[in-house]
Design a protein around this motif. Structure first.
Motif, short mmCIF file in Angstrom:
data_model
loop_
_atom_site.label_atom_id
_atom_site.label_comp_id
_atom_site.label_asym_id
_atom_site.label_seq_id
_atom_site.Cartn_x
_atom_site.Cartn_y
_atom_site.Cartn_z
N THR A 46 0.80 -1.22 0.00
CA THR A 46 0.00 0.00 0.00
C THR A 46 0.84 1.28 0.00
N TYR A 47 2.15 1.14 0.17
CA TYR A 47 2.99 2.34 0.19
C TYR A 47 3.37 2.75 -1.23
N ASP A 48 3.57 4.06 -1.40
CA ASP A 48 3.97 4.57 -2.72
C ASP A 48 5.48 4.53 -2.89
N VAL A 49 6.22 4.69 -1.80
CA VAL A 49 7.68 4.66 -1.85
C VAL A 49 8.21 4.07 -0.54
N LEU A 50 9.31 3.34 -0.64
CA LEU A 50 10.01 2.83 0.54
C LEU A 50 11.38 3.48 0.60
N ILE A 51 11.76 3.93 1.79
CA ILE A 51 13.12 4.42 2.04
C ILE A 51 13.75 3.42 3.00
N VAL A 52 14.78 2.74 2.54
CA VAL A 52 15.29 1.59 3.29
C VAL A 52 16.76 1.79 3.64
N ASP A 53 17.04 1.77 4.95
CA ASP A 53 18.43 1.76 5.39
C ASP A 53 19.02 0.39 5.06
N ARG A 54 20.28 0.39 4.70
CA ARG A 54 20.87 -0.90 4.34
C ARG A 54 21.24 -1.73 5.57
N MET A 55 21.81 -1.08 6.57
CA MET A 55 22.25 -1.78 7.78
C MET A 55 21.15 -1.68 8.83
N LEU A 56 20.39 -2.75 8.97
CA LEU A 56 19.26 -2.75 9.88
C LEU A 56 19.36 -3.90 10.87
N PRO A 57 18.83 -3.74 12.07
CA PRO A 57 18.78 -4.88 12.99
C PRO A 57 17.74 -5.92 12.55
N VAL A 58 17.92 -7.12 13.00
CA VAL A 58 17.03 -8.25 12.77
C VAL A 58 17.13 -8.76 11.33
N MET A 59 16.97 -7.84 10.37
CA MET A 59 16.97 -8.23 8.94
C MET A 59 17.49 -7.03 8.16
N ASP A 60 18.57 -7.21 7.40
CA ASP A 60 19.15 -6.03 6.74
C ASP A 60 18.30 -5.58 5.54
N LEU A 62 18.92 -5.15 2.35
CA LEU A 62 18.95 -5.93 1.11
C LEU A 62 18.05 -7.14 1.21
N ALA A 63 18.04 -7.80 2.37
CA ALA A 63 17.17 -8.97 2.55
C ALA A 63 15.70 -8.56 2.48
N VAL A 64 15.39 -7.39 3.03
CA VAL A 64 14.01 -6.89 2.97
C VAL A 64 13.58 -6.70 1.52
N LEU A 65 14.45 -6.05 0.74
CA LEU A 65 14.09 -5.78 -0.67
C LEU A 65 13.97 -7.07 -1.47
N LYS A 66 14.89 -7.99 -1.24
CA LYS A 66 14.82 -9.26 -1.97
C LYS A 66 13.53 -10.00 -1.65
N ALA A 67 13.13 -9.99 -0.38
CA ALA A 67 11.89 -10.67 0.01
C ALA A 67 10.68 -10.01 -0.64
N LEU A 68 10.67 -8.69 -0.66
CA LEU A 68 9.54 -7.98 -1.27
C LEU A 68 9.46 -8.26 -2.77
N ARG A 69 10.59 -8.18 -3.45
CA ARG A 69 10.57 -8.41 -4.90
C ARG A 69 10.20 -9.86 -5.22
N SER A 70 10.65 -10.79 -4.40
CA SER A 70 10.30 -12.20 -4.62
C SER A 70 8.80 -12.41 -4.47
N LEU A 93 21.14 -2.09 -5.86
CA LEU A 93 20.24 -2.02 -7.00
C LEU A 93 19.85 -3.42 -7.48
N GLU A 94 20.81 -4.33 -7.44
CA GLU A 94 20.52 -5.70 -7.86
C GLU A 94 19.60 -6.42 -6.87
N ALA A 95 19.58 -5.96 -5.62
CA ALA A 95 18.69 -6.56 -4.63
C ALA A 95 17.25 -6.12 -4.82
N GLY A 96 17.05 -5.07 -5.62
CA GLY A 96 15.68 -4.63 -5.87
C GLY A 96 15.44 -3.16 -5.64
N ALA A 97 16.47 -2.42 -5.21
CA ALA A 97 16.29 -0.97 -5.03
C ALA A 97 16.19 -0.28 -6.39
N ASP A 98 15.45 0.84 -6.40
CA ASP A 98 15.32 1.62 -7.63
C ASP A 98 16.27 2.81 -7.61
#
Length: 229
Positions: A46-60, A62-70, A93-98
Motif C-alpha cells: 500500500t505504500y507509494d515509496v520505501l526508504i530503506v536503510d541498508r544496515m538494519l537490525p534483525v533483517m538487513d 537488502l534482505a528486505v528488498l529481496k523478500a519484497l521483490r520475490s 540495485l541488484e537486490a531490488g532498489a530503484d
C-alpha cells in the motif's frame, strides 16, 4: 498530492529528520525501526515509496528488498546508506532498489529522488494499465498473452487465454454461456455441446491452485463471474 511513504531506519535521528521533512511536504509517513517490521508493513503493497536503510537490525535492508521483490511487491524503493562504494550501490540495485543515496545527504536531494521514483512509477503504471488487466492477484498480460497469480505463472492454451481475457474484461459481472459462445468461440448459435463447461472447468483448475482463493465462480442458472474474494 501527498503520498504514503514507509521509512525503514533504525537511526531515530535520521528517521525523525526524514519523516518530518516528508510530512512538511504533505506526505503520510510511517517508520519501521528494523527490517522485520519494515518487511511486514511493506508486504501489503500500500505504500507509494520505501526508504530503506541498508544496515538494519534483525533483517538487513537488502534482505528486505529481496523478500519484497520475490513476493511480487514492486513498490519503488530507495536505499539510504552510509555504505556507498560502487560495488555496494550495485549490490543494492541488484537486490531490488530503484535508487541509492549515500549518507550524509541533503534532504532536498532525497525529496527530488523520491519525486523521480514516483514519476517513473506513474509512467510504468500508466503503460501497464493499457496492456494488463488485474483482478485481485490475477494479472492478465495482453501483450505477452500470459496470466499469473502473484508470482505463479499460469500456462494457458490460446482458447483458455481468450476465455480468461473476456472474463477479466467483465470482472465482477455475470457472463452467460451465450456471451462466451459469441465472444470467445464466435458461435452465434448454441452447438449443443458442453464445450463451455469443459473449458471453464479446465481454466478454473489452472487459476485456482490448492492454496489460492476461488476466483472463477459459477452462478447457478446464469453463467460465470470472475471476481476476487
Amino acid at each position: 498530492m501527498g503520498r504514503k511513504i514507509l521509512i525503514i531506519e533504525d537511526d531515530n535521528h535520521v528517521a525523525d529528520y526524514v519523516a518530518r521533512g516528508l510530512r512538511e511536504h504533505g506526505h503520510t509517513v510511517d517508520v519501521a525501526p528494523d527490517g522485520r517490521e519494515g518487511l511486514f508493513l511493506a508486504s501489503d503493497g500500500t505504500y507509494d515509496v520505501l526508504i530503506v536503510d541498508r544496515m538494519l537490525p534483525v533483517m538487513d535492508g537488502l534482505a528486505v528488498l529481496k523478500a519484497l521483490r520475490s513476493a511480487g511487491i514492486t513498490t519503488p524503493a530507495l536505499i539510504l546508506s552510509a555504505v556507498g562504494a560502487v560495488d555496494d550501490r550495485i549490490e543494492g540495485l541488484e537486490a531490488g532498489a530503484d535508487d541509492y543515496l549515500v549518507k550524509p545527504f541533503a534532504f532536498s536531494e532525497l525529496h527530488a529522488r523520491i519525486g523521480a521514483l514516483l514519476r517513473r512509477a506513474e509512467q510504468r503504471d500508466s503503460a501497464r494499465e493499457e496492456t494488463t488487466i488485474l483482478v485481485g492477484d490475477l494479472e492478465i498480460d495482453l501483450l505477452k498473452r500470459r496470466a499469473r497469480r502473484g508470482t505463479r505463472i499460469i500456462d494457458l492454451k490460446p482458447r483458455e487465454f481468450s476465455l480468461v481475457e473476456y472474463l477479466a474484461r467483465n470482472a465482477g459481472r455475470i457472463v452467460t454461456r451465450t456471451m462466451l459462445l459469441e465472444q470467445v468461440w464466435d458461435y452465434h448459435f448454441d452447438p449443443g455441446t458442453n464445450v463451455i463447461d469443459v473449458h471453464v472447468s479446465r481454466l478454473r483448475r489452472k487459476l485456482e491452485a490448492e492454496s489460492e482463493a476461488p476466483i472463477l465462480h459459477t452462478v447457478r442458472g446464469a453463467g460465470y463471474r470472475l471476481e476476487a474474494s
